[in-house]
Structures are given as structure tokens and as C-alpha cells.
Design an enzyme around this catalytic site. Structure first.
Site, PDB file in Angstrom:
ATOM      1  N   HIS A  82       0.848  -1.199   0.000  1.00  0.00           N
ATOM      2  CA  HIS A  82       0.000   0.000   0.000  1.00  0.00           C
ATOM      3  C   HIS A  82       0.887   1.254   0.000  1.00  0.00           C
ATOM      4  CE1 HIS A  82      -2.952   3.020   1.202  1.00  0.00           C
ATOM      5  NE2 HIS A  82      -2.194   3.303   2.258  1.00  0.00           N
ATOM      6  N   ASP A 111       6.377  22.582 -25.887  1.00  0.00           N
ATOM      7  CA  ASP A 111       6.309  21.232 -25.317  1.00  0.00           C
ATOM      8  C   ASP A 111       7.366  21.159 -24.224  1.00  0.00           C
ATOM      9  OD1 ASP A 111       6.080  18.373 -24.899  1.00  0.00           O
ATOM     10  OD2 ASP A 111       5.258  18.249 -26.917  1.00  0.00           O
ATOM     11  N   TRP A 147       7.181  -0.267   3.813  1.00  0.00           N
ATOM     12  CA  TRP A 147       7.557   0.507   2.614  1.00  0.00           C
ATOM     13  C   TRP A 147       8.950   1.096   2.786  1.00  0.00           C
ATOM     14  CZ3 TRP A 147       8.733   5.586   1.150  1.00  0.00           C
ATOM     15  CH2 TRP A 147       8.688   6.537   2.156  1.00  0.00           C
ATOM     16  N   SER A 174      12.680   6.711 -14.062  1.00  0.00           N
ATOM     17  CA  SER A 174      11.592   7.498 -14.642  1.00  0.00           C
ATOM     18  C   SER A 174      11.497   8.864 -13.969  1.00  0.00           C
ATOM     19  CB  SER A 174      10.278   6.738 -14.496  1.00  0.00           C
ATOM     20  OG  SER A 174       9.187   7.588 -14.683  1.00  0.00           O
ATOM     21  N   SER A 175      11.560   8.876 -12.626  1.00  0.00           N
ATOM     22  CA  SER A 175      11.456  10.143 -11.897  1.00  0.00           C
ATOM     23  C   SER A 175      12.611  11.068 -12.222  1.00  0.00           C
ATOM     24  CB  SER A 175      11.467   9.894 -10.387  1.00  0.00           C
ATOM     25  OG  SER A 175      10.290   9.291  -9.989  1.00  0.00           O
ATOM     26  N   HIS A 258      13.204  11.677   3.776  1.00  0.00           N
ATOM     27  CA  HIS A 258      12.605  12.935   4.219  1.00  0.00           C
ATOM     28  C   HIS A 258      12.426  13.930   3.066  1.00  0.00           C
ATOM     29  CE1 HIS A 258      10.687  15.576   6.948  1.00  0.00           C
ATOM     30  NE2 HIS A 258      11.251  16.509   6.198  1.00  0.00           N
ATOM     31  N   GLU A 260      11.907  13.163   0.169  1.00  0.00           N
ATOM     32  CA  GLU A 260      10.801  12.560  -0.575  1.00  0.00           C
ATOM     33  C   GLU A 260       9.451  13.083  -0.072  1.00  0.00           C
ATOM     34  OE1 GLU A 260      10.393  10.654  -3.141  1.00  0.00           O
ATOM     35  OE2 GLU A 260       8.335   9.949  -2.872  1.00  0.00           O
ATOM     36  N   TYR A 262       8.862  16.008   0.925  1.00  0.00           N
ATOM     37  CA  TYR A 262       8.656  17.327   0.308  1.00  0.00           C
ATOM     38  C   TYR A 262       8.464  17.218  -1.196  1.00  0.00           C
ATOM     39  CZ  TYR A 262       9.249  19.083   4.875  1.00  0.00           C
ATOM     40  OH  TYR A 262       9.030  19.308   6.197  1.00  0.00           O
ATOM     41  N   SER A 273      -1.318  27.388  -4.446  1.00  0.00           N
ATOM     42  CA  SER A 273      -0.945  28.794  -4.670  1.00  0.00           C
ATOM     43  C   SER A 273      -1.496  29.334  -5.982  1.00  0.00           C
ATOM     44  CB  SER A 273       0.579  28.950  -4.660  1.00  0.00           C
ATOM     45  OG  SER A 273       1.102  28.480  -3.447  1.00  0.00           O
ATOM     46  N   HIS A 307      15.193  12.382  12.348  1.00  0.00           N
ATOM     47  CA  HIS A 307      14.011  12.473  13.219  1.00  0.00           C
ATOM     48  C   HIS A 307      13.128  11.239  13.061  1.00  0.00           C
ATOM     49  CE1 HIS A 307      11.795  15.041   9.926  1.00  0.00           C
ATOM     50  NE2 HIS A 307      11.759  13.765   9.635  1.00  0.00           N
ATOM     51  N   HIS A 308      13.433  10.397  12.072  1.00  0.00           N
ATOM     52  CA  HIS A 308      12.723   9.120  11.946  1.00  0.00           C
ATOM     53  C   HIS A 308      13.388   8.039  12.788  1.00  0.00           C
ATOM     54  CE1 HIS A 308      10.246  10.521   8.535  1.00  0.00           C
ATOM     55  NE2 HIS A 308      11.295  11.264   8.279  1.00  0.00           N
ATOM     56  N   THR A 333       7.216  26.806   6.242  1.00  0.00           N
ATOM     57  CA  THR A 333       5.896  26.233   5.973  1.00  0.00           C
ATOM     58  C   THR A 333       4.814  27.156   6.513  1.00  0.00           C
ATOM     59  OG1 THR A 333       6.935  24.075   6.269  1.00  0.00           O
ATOM     60  CG2 THR A 333       4.548  24.106   6.103  1.00  0.00           C
ATOM     61  N   LYS A 336       4.122  30.019   4.234  1.00  0.00           N
ATOM     62  CA  LYS A 336       3.230  29.694   3.125  1.00  0.00           C
ATOM     63  C   LYS A 336       1.764  29.718   3.573  1.00  0.00           C
ATOM     64  CE  LYS A 336       4.791  26.971  -0.091  1.00  0.00           C
ATOM     65  NZ  LYS A 336       5.671  27.595  -1.077  1.00  0.00           N
ATOM     66  N   ARG A 455       1.566   0.151  15.069  1.00  0.00           N
ATOM     67  CA  ARG A 455       1.212   0.031  13.662  1.00  0.00           C
ATOM     68  C   ARG A 455       1.690  -1.319  13.136  1.00  0.00           C
ATOM     69  NH1 ARG A 455       5.525   4.192  10.761  1.00  0.00           N
ATOM     70  NH2 ARG A 455       4.534   3.434   8.870  1.00  0.00           N
TER      71      ARG A 455
HETATM   72 CU    CU Z   1      10.988  13.195   7.943  1.00  0.00          CU
END
Ligand code: CU
Length: 531
Positions: A82, A111, A147, A174-175, A258, A260, A262, A273, A307-308, A333, A336, A455
Site C-alpha cells: 500500500h 512542449d 515501505w 523514470s522520476s 525525508h 521525498e 517534500y 498557490s 528524526h525518523h 511552511t 506559506k 502500527r
Molecule cells: Cu521526515
């Protein structure tokens, strides 16, 4: 101010050209950014539904304690897949689809810069998705390592893990190609007069996101390659017995992981925006500060990965560094969020469906931001590590954040894409059902986490039963609500009220700054950029 002159899909269908591939081959060989954008969006919606089916299976298993709808091993495969499917298959490709459709139109390019590479970027994804989803059917099933693919578990898993590694490599390529394309397009293909600081903010947020992608996707590729060599070629990168360190995997993974986060939220900021000024009938408040805030978030995102990992036994001084660095990100943040609110302040507001989604985004995403701040506080995080509080937090960021912004953008730009206005009634219904059921699903998870429910488990103690039942009901409501969106899109493609050149009343003079020339379509017609 010039008005929009580009053609939506229907008005400029390549079938009308009389030459070039038709039918399936048209889609396989297309170099047109609009076709490719459409394929990205369809692909990501299919993956969103696949990931959603997995989520609903997970929630069914968790409806009551003691239920055994699926085997515990399969349950772990579902939570892992998932996550992988939603992150790499749904959210990221959806934003690339938006970039393909909108960036050339917004900056006045004919293009994307590398139109053929664009085709390749997209067509790498379906085989990667088949590898990833196909891993359910190999001996041992899909990987159940989470994941995040933490070692040593991911080193010991069956061959489903190898397929996941290969799929991640392909999606990463691809990315990276998509990101290179976006950087070059934005830097080189802007129409005369379209200076960087005049670009619509969506282009800015995607430019910065593209740099993040180029920086961190190779890090992920390195991490999973090290797992691959540990699995098959006798290395011991993550094996303590061979001189390696399993915690090193977490460092490498989160150095990717991390930023990722963002990558999945900065383009969402860009979409919001664009929408808020249109329906406030005011220019965006603090444009330059928005650009600098986005850049600050991107740079800071490289300094917070551990922090993870507060429970891995790092020194207190490192915990303090990562705690304060994380809290620092709340400042840009916050800039914004305040700018969006200031844009609405004393504006002439109206709440058509794109604006409902965008303002809904601000509300629920900010809640996800606040729980992120709570998780960032090391002594609290040690209590909350691996509980449902974290699951609640990141679903507020990724569903109420990324996904809600994607829907906001889809309702906003469907008139451009299809030539028809989406149904206001169904759009509002979709929004309110999603908003209510989203909160029914994920808000109780905060309480479950605070009460200590871990979890990634198929069963749990009795005291967690009520909130879990509620979350499962919410999840099915949320899942069914998404079918409304499918109806909206199908209706919009097939007909309906014709969209005006300026689709939304408030967009006058705000939304478009340059007209876009008619697109090219196939390899034969691949555009040649003539300075
Ligand atoms: Cu993080």
C-alpha cells in the site's frame, strides 16, 4: 494581459491530422506533453485505486480484534505494498502528470524540452507497476518489510523483495528523467518576457521539487542496491556479523525519505498557490516569499532525516540537532500558510469546487503539520514511535495534503484538459464526502496511537476496538467517495458545459500570463526547439 489560446484535448485531437500513428500506437509513440500528462494522470489514478483496495483490505482486517480476514503475513505484505504503490505509483506520477500538462502552458513553451525522453519516462512506469504488483504472485508473495524496506528484514525476505527493488530502480529512473526534463524546460523554454520571478508558483515549486528528485532518487537506488548485494552477492553492508550496520540502512533510506516527503508536498503547495488567488480575486500575497520559503524547505529537508530514528540509540546531542532542525522547517511552511490566508483576507471569495478543495487542504494539511511538529520533539517521539499516531500524522500530510491538492488541481484544470466544466454538484459532493470520511478514518488514529496501539499489526488489544471500527467505516466511506471523482472525470471528458478561454471567473489576469502554441503530437512531428 493576453488571454488563453491553447486547445483542450478534444479541440486539437491528433486524429484530425491525417498522418502519424493512430489508436494505441498514437499513445505509445506520443511526444505531446498533453498526451503524456494525461497518461500519467490515468496511470496514477489506477494505482490510487489499487493502493486503495489494499488499504480497505487492511481496514477490514482491523475492523474488529480477533478477525482473521487475511493471514498475518499477507497483512504485512499489504501494508508494505500500500505504501509503495501510493508513494511511487500514485502521488509522484500524478504530480508529474500535472507538470507535463501545465508547465509548458504556463511558461509559453511548445512542449517539454526533451519530448521523446518524456515519452520514455512515462512508459517505464507500467512495467515497473507490473513488477511491483506482480510480486504478490511469486513464491513467498510480495515483500512484507514495510515501505521503508528496513534491513535486516529486507535482506531476509523472499524474491518479492527482488521484484520490489527492480521496480524501485525503474521508477527512480523514470522520476530522474522527468525531473531533468522539468528543470531544462523551466530554465530554457520560457517565452520572452517570462522571467523566473514572473513564473506561476506551480512552476517554481516543481522546479525545486525536480532538484530534490535528482538529488535523492540516486540515494534510494544506492540503498536498495546495497540490499540487493547483501541478499545475493555476499556483501555485509547491513549485516553486523559481517562488519556492517543495519542502522546505516535507516540513515541512507531517510536521507532519501525525508526530502521525498517534500517531493510529494511542494507541488501541492504550488497547485494551492494557483487556486487561492483565483477564487479570492486577488494576486497571491507574498509571491517572492513563497519562492524563498519553498527553497528553504527544500534545503532544510536534507538536514532532518534522523528524526525518523530517535529510538535507534543516537547521542542526545544528535537528537537535539535533528529535533531543532525539524522544528525550523515549520517556519517557511508557516510563511506559506500565512500567505494563503493573507491572499484570502478581504478577497472577494467564492467557493467553487477547486477552492473548496484548496481551503480544505490548508485546514487539514496544517493539522498534519502540527502533529509532525509534535512527532519532531524527541522525548515525545520516543513514546509515539511505531504507533498509530505516526500513521495518523503522515496520512494527514499525504492524503489531506498531497491528495486533496491533486483533487483541487484536477477540478481547477479539468476545463483546460477536457474543454468542459466539471459538475459543480458532484465536485462539492466529492469534497464533502472525502473531507468527512477522511477525518472519520484518520482522526481516531491519533487517540489509538496516544493509547499505545502499534502500527503494522493485524490484531490488537480490546481497548482499541471502538476507534478501529470507526476508522474502518470511515475508510470505506472515503474509498467509495472517490468513485464520484471517476464519474466527474468521465462526464467531463464526454461533454457538458463548454469551458471558456478563462475557465474560472476569478482567473482574469491572474492565472495565465502567456498563450501556449498548438502542440505537436508524434515522433514524426517531434518539436525542434529553434532558439
Ligand atoms: Cu521526515
Amino acid at each position: 494581459m493576453t488571454t488563453l489560446t491553447h486547445d483542450p484535448i478534444g479541440a486539437h485531437a491528433p486524429h484530425g491530422h491525417g498522418h502519424g500513428p493512430t489508436g494505441l500506437m498514437r499513445w505509445v509513440t506520443t511526444t505531446n506533453h498533453k498526451d503524456i500528462g494525461t497518461m500519467y494522470l490515468i496511470f496514477s489514478f489506477i494505482m490510487f485505486l489499487s493502493g486503495g483496495v489494499m488499504a480497505l483490505t487492511i481496514r477490514t482486517e482491523l475492523f474488529q480484534p480477533g478477525l482473521q480476514v487475511v493471514e498475518p503475513e499477507f497483512f504485512n505484505q499489504l501494508t508494505t505494498m500500500h505504501g509503495l504503490v501510493m508513494v511511487f505509483g500514485a502521488i509522484m506520477p500524478a504530480f508529474v502528470g500535472f507538470a507535463n500538462w501545465m508547465i509548458p502552458l504556463m511558461i509559453g513553451a511548445s512542449d517539454m524540452a526533451f519530448a521523446r525522453m518524456n515519452n520514455w519516462s512515462f512508459w517505464l512506469l507500467p512495467p515497473a507497476a507490473i513488477l511491483l504488483l506482480g510480486s504478490f504472485f511469486v513464491p513467498g508473495g510480495a515483500t512484507a518489510a514495510g515501505w521503508t524496506l528496513y534491513a535486516p528484514l529486507s535482506v531476509q525476505m523472499g524474491m518479492g523483495m527482488d521484484l520490489a527493488i527492480f521496480a524501485i530502480h525503474i521508477m527512480g529512473i523514470s522520476s530522474i528523467m522527468g525531473a531533468i526534463n522539468i528543470v531544462v524546460t523551466v530554465l530554457n523554454m520560457r517565452a520572452p518576457g517570462m522571467t523566473m520571478m514572473k513564473m506561476p508558483l506551480f512552476c517554481w515549486t516543481w522546479l525545486i521539487t525536480a532538484y530534490l528528485l535528482i538529488a535523492v532518487m540516486p540515494v534510494l537506488a544506492g540503498a536498495v542496491t546495497m540490499i540487493l548485494t547483501d541478499r545475493h552477492f555476499g556483501t555485509s553492508f547491513f549485516n553486523a556479523a559481517g562488519g556492517g550496520d543495519p542502522v546505516m540502512f535507516q540513515h541512507i533510506f531517510w536521507f532519501f525519505g525525508h526530502p521525498e516527503v517534500y517531493i510529494m508536498i511542494l507541488p501541492a503547495f504550488g497547485i494551492v498557490s494557483q487556486i487561492i488567488p483565483t477564487f479570492s480575486r486577488k494576486p497571491l500575497f507574498g509571491y517572492a516569499s513563497m519562492v524563498y520559503a519553498t527553497s528553504s524547505i527544500a534545503i532544510l529537508s536534507f538536514t532532518v532525516w534522523a528524526h525518523h530514528m530517535f529510538t535507534t540509540g543516537m547521542p542526545a546531542v544528535a537528537q537535539l540537532f535533528f529535533m531543532y532542525a525539524t522544528m525550523l522547517i515549520a517556519v517557511p511552511t508557516g510563511v506559506k500558510v500565512f500567505n494563503w490566508v493573507a491572499t484570502m483576507w478581504r478577497g472577494s471569495l467564492s467557493f467553487e469546487s477547486p477552492m473548496l478543495w484548496a481551503t480544505g487542504f490548508i485546514f487539514v494539511f496544517t493539522m498534519g503539520g502540527f502533529t509532525g511538529l509534535i512527532c519532531a520533539i524527541a522525548p515525545i517521539d520516543i513514546q509515539l514511535q511505531d504507533t498509530y499516531y505516526v500513521v495518523a500524522h503522515f496520512h494527514y500530510v499525504l492524503v489531506a495534503g498531497s491528495l486533496f491538492a491533486l483533487f483541487a488541481g484536477a477540478y481547477y484544470w479539468l476545463p483546460k484538459w477536457t474543454g468542459h466544466m466539471p459538475s459543480e454538484f458532484l465536485g462539492k459532493l466529492h469534497f464533502w464526502c472525502s473531507m468527512v470520511f477522511f477525518n472519520i478514518t484518520f482522526f481516531p488514529m491519533h487517540f489509538l496511537g496516544l493509547a499505545g496501539m502499534p502500527r503494522r499489526i493485524p490484531d490488537y488489544a480490546l481497548q482499541f476496538a471502538d476507534f478501529n471500527a470507526l476508522a474502518t467505516i470511515g475508510a470505506f466511506g472515503f474509498g467509495l467517495s472517490q468513485l464520484i471523482f471517476l464519474v466527474v472525470v468521465v462526464k467531463c471528458v464526454r461533454g457538458g458545459e463548454k469551458a471558456a478561454a478563462q475557465s474560472w471567473e476569478g482567473a482574469e489576469g491572474l492565472e495565465w500570463t502567456v498563450p501556449s502554441p498548438a502542440p505537436h503530437h508524434t515522433f514524426e512531428e517531434a518539436p525542434v526547439f529553434k532558439g
